[in-house]
Write an enzyme that holds these catalytic residues in place. Structure first.
Site, PDB file in Angstrom:
ATOM      1  N   ASP A   1       0.812  -1.285  -0.014  1.00 25.61           N
ATOM      2  CA  ASP A   1      -0.039  -0.133   0.086  1.00 25.61           C
ATOM      3  C   ASP A   1       0.975   1.137  -0.062  1.00 25.61           C
ATOM      4  OD1 ASP A   1      -3.221   0.566   1.590  1.00 25.61           O
ATOM      5  OD2 ASP A   1      -2.126   1.502   0.080  1.00 25.61           O
TER       6      ASP A   1
HETATM    7  C1  GLC Z   1      -4.383   4.297  -0.215  1.00 25.81           C
HETATM    8  C2  GLC Z   1      -5.127   3.349   0.212  1.00 25.81           C
HETATM    9  C3  GLC Z   1      -5.392   2.210  -0.837  1.00 25.81           C
HETATM   10  C4  GLC Z   1      -5.119   2.772  -2.168  1.00 25.81           C
HETATM   11  C5  GLC Z   1      -3.897   3.298  -2.197  1.00 25.81           C
HETATM   12  C6  GLC Z   1      -3.419   3.712  -3.801  1.00 25.81           C
HETATM   13  O1  GLC Z   1      -3.538   4.802   0.860  1.00 25.81           O
HETATM   14  O2  GLC Z   1      -4.802   2.807   1.472  1.00 25.81           O
HETATM   15  O3  GLC Z   1      -6.492   1.616  -0.659  1.00 25.81           O
HETATM   16  O4  GLC Z   1      -5.414   1.884  -3.309  1.00 25.81           O
HETATM   17  O5  GLC Z   1      -3.565   4.379  -1.344  1.00 25.81           O
HETATM   18  O6  GLC Z   1      -4.167   4.989  -3.796  1.00 25.81           O
END
Ligand code: GLC
Length: 724
Positions: free
Chosen positions: A264
């Site tokens: 993430d």
């Molecule tokens: C965010 C979220 C995740 C998302 C990622 C990319 O922090 O936790 O769900 O897909 O970043 O945007």
């Protein structure tokens, strides 16, 4: 390109070129309006690292993505294309209801249709992958990201997660036109943060993790999901992105996932803040050893992996396996042959918000609405009744949830628009108050808004009161300890109810709210969640009876935030409390009931349904048998409607404590007035399995009770015995 050719390609790549593939940069580095979904640490990226990153997060339209790809490929020594990823959570330009609302449809085929529409729109816009579905089980309404999940039940989540993966990816392979790769997230158990506070520690027993939290991710893996995303949280005090047990032993070895794992946003570097990595170099080592293939938006990998390999601390084989998975993903999408895949600016324009997608969004929104209460004032009779439309959500068009980066008020239908679209021109409306506290009004302005609304309510036959939570008060980094409506809205509600008893509250939210007072005083309550682009039209369809609500709660509405986490599948205690029986030494509160205000699976209709007694095809079942549990369902009301017939199974005794019941089947049926249908659920031994006292995933002989009805609280049941 077949695997051998990918391996040949890998062999031609330098270590630095391989590491380049393991970095994902936000689109903001290519475009000023790129997507941002987390804290940005721009320090430490060289221009070269940004330009050589193997994938981009963000969406800036087909033309721009094609330009970025073309420029990248001109410099790419091995003609390895970029892969473009983005958060298409509930639709792209056409915004569908938030996933928690989609869970209330209990309609996998419709959810799949929505995901397929989102895939068509985003593929034409040049995207290759979505960071969806979110398969996190959620049982704590304080957590803002419950809006992104399909709810509190593992079985329902598994069905809908599978539908979303198949909607995005199709069944013919990722090269199919109009399809994008899916990424299931957040692995694992991100939905259970302590105290409902986002990014907080997760403490689960191994058995709860395996029985309740892993099944929906497994459903995505079984459906062929292309990518898995790590979660921000720790499990057993180990950050997911650095957990070899979670990412290799469980996800890859046990669950059989062979695709790409992406961190993430920033999660690899965050292991330094967790205190398990003393620096980015150690964080990089932990993550690559855990099998994380792509580092989203930190420079841990690009700054450290090469050195770790050259110093013999990390084997280059770990880099090779990660890069091979990334190359395979790009190859599965056909990007080596066509780096632009479906990008087409004219198609992008033609598909965005097209009538077909709007119709699907409207149909889905109607099926997400849950009629929580109705003292007969709904549906409205637009010809005979003087209706007042009051509240901050009457004309508000920001009803598409926190994750709709590509949604816009300009293309969204408000309630007022929806009523007008039905030819209801004589709308008497008043805002009444702002959406959030204070709303930047002076005291005089606020009093004036309130006074006008109350005057209007006095003169009307009925009031539609459109209240709710701001769309950004749920979603990521939006946990709330108080899940009631803002004080201004509650004051408006009380004042309106003082002058008019026929008040129907239309409730917008990204989570279950504490609506105890509203449920007591309002004559009707319709939960519409965040309904998306066609929200106002769908609400008008239901308010005027052109559509009959059929939604069933995918997540319990707590009686009070003091109850959470509250969910139907609670575990027995040694001192169970029986509602209404005054006993002191039992598991209960002194000040509130144990039961939620509205339970999972609950939802009313404009008609009524009778579910007959449960009939079992046998009273005994051996493990190779299948049992049929049947009921007759009759529409006992005056209008057609859909009913979600739900089957729950209770394992009466186990080697460990078992939930009081578990959803093991549902069927959504349409019945005309007076019509009746038989609904039969097949029970297989596999549905009775759990992790026993020895952590073996088995079923155990003994008595089981089958309950079939129209909510998780149905008592309509019959028993059978499992015995070989
Ligand atoms: C965010 C979220 C995740 C998302 C990622 C990319 O922090 O936790 O769900 O897909 O970043 O945007």
């Amino acid at each position: 390109m077949v695997q051998e050719k990918l391996i040949d390609l890998l062999k031609e790549m330098s270590l630095e070129e391989k590491v380049d593939q393991m970095l994902q940069m936000s689109g903001m580095f290519y475009e000023d309006e790129g997507v941002l979904t987390g804290p940005v640490n721009t320090a430490g990226f060289t221009e070269e690292e940004i330009r050589q990153a193997g994938s981009v997060l963000g969406s800036v339209g087909a033309e721009k993505l094609m330009t970025i790809q073309r420029e990248y490929m001109e410099k790419q020594p091995h003609h390895i294309p970029l892969i473009f990823m983005a958060d298409i959570i509930n639709g792209f330009r056409t915004v569908f209801p938030i996933p928690l609302a989609q869970g209330c449809t209990f309609h996998p085929a419709l959810v799949e249709e929505g995901a397929a529409a989102a895939a068509r729109e985003s593929a034409a816009a040049g995207l290759h992958l979505t960071f969806s579905p979110m398969a996190d089980l959620v049982r704590d309404a304080r957590w803002g990201r419950v809006m992104e999940s399909t709810g509190e039940d593992a079985w329902l989540n598994g069905c809908l997660v599978r539908a979303m993966v198949e909607g995005y990816q199709g069944r013919e392979g990722l090269r199919e036109k109009g399809r994008i790769a899916a990424c299931v997230k957040h692995f694992a158990a991100y939905g259970a943060p302590t105290a409902g506070r986002d990014y907080n520690t997760v403490e689960l027993s191994e058995r709860t993790l395996r029985d309740d939290y892993l099944p929906a991710y497994q459903a995505a893996v079984d459906a062929g999901v292309a990518v898995v995303m790590t979660s921000f949280n720790t499990l057993d005090r180990i950050p997911s992105s650095g957990s070899r047990r979670l990412m290799r032993e469980i996800l890859r070895d046990e669950m059989g996932f062979g695709g790409v794992v992406i961190s993430d946003w920033g999660a690899i570097e965050e292991m330094c803040r967790h205190g398990v990595a003393k620096d980015n170099r150690e964080a990089a080592r932990l993550a690559v050893e855990a099998g994380v293939d792509i580092d989203m938006m930190t420079n841990c990998y690009c700054k450290n992996l090469r050195g770790l390999v050259e110093e013999g601390i990390v084997s280059e084989s770990l880099i090779d396996e990660a890069v091979l998975r990334i190359l395979k993903l790009k190859n599965d999408l056909g990007l080596f042959e066509n780096p632009y895949k479906d990008a087409d600016a004219s198609e992008e324009k033609a598909l965005a918000l097209c009538q077909e997608h709007r119709q699907t969004a409207r149909k889905m929104a109607v099926e997400t609405f849950v009629l929580l209460k109705n003292d007969g004032i709904l549906p409205l009779k637009k010809e005979q009744e003087k209706i007042a439309l009051i509240g901050p959500y009457v004309s508000n068009k920001e009803i598409y949830g926190a994750w709709s980066m590509f949604g816009s008020p300009d293309t969204t239908v408000s309630i007022a628009d929806g009523l007008r679209n039905k030819g209801y021109e004589k709308i008497l409306s008043a805002q009444g108050c702002g959406l959030s506290e204070g709303f930047g009004q002076t005291a005089e302005d606020s009093e004036k808004l309130l006074r006008e609304a109350v005057e209007l309510a006095k003169s009307a036959d009925k009031v539609v009161l459109a209240l709710g939570e701001h769309r950004l008060h749920s979603g990521e980094a939006a946990s709330r300890a108080d899940i009631t409506l803002p004080a201004d809205q509650m004051e408006l509600f009380r004042k309106v109810c003082e002058v008019n008893q026929k008040v129907a509250v239309v409730l917008f939210s990204g989570r279950p709210l504490d609506i105890r007072e509203i449920s007591e005083k309002a004559a009707a309550v319709l939960a519409v969640w965040m309904p998306g682009t066609e929200g106002g039209n769908a609400i008008a369809d239901v308010l005027f009876g052109d559509a009959n609500p059929s939604g069933k709660l995918s997540m319990s509405f707590p009686y009070s935030v003091g109850q959470v986490p509250v969910f139907y599948g609670q575990f027995r205690t040694g001192r169970p409390y029986t509602e209404g029986v005054e006993e002191k030494y039992v598991s209960r509160y002194l000040d509130i009931p144990n039961k939620p205000l509205f339970p999972f699976g609950y939802g009313l209709s404009y008609t009524t349904f009778a579910v007959g007694p449960v009939r079992l095809s046998a009273q005994r079942m051996c493990r190779t048998d299948r049992l049929c549990a049947a009921v007759t369902v009759k529409n006992t009301g005056a209008v057609s409607g859909q009913e979600v017939v739900q089957m729950y199974i209770e394992d009466v005794h186990g080697s460990v404590v078992r939930p009081v019941r578990e959803l093991r089947g549902f069927s959504k049926i349409e019945l005309a007035p007076g019509e009746e249908k038989e609904v039969c659920f097949e029970i297989a031994e596999t549905m009775l399995r759990f992790h026993d006292i020895h952590m073996n995933y088995v079923s155990e002989d003994g008595e089981f009770r089958v309950y079939i009805g129209n909510s998780s609280e149905t008592a309509n049941g019959a028993s059978f015995v499992l015995a070989d």
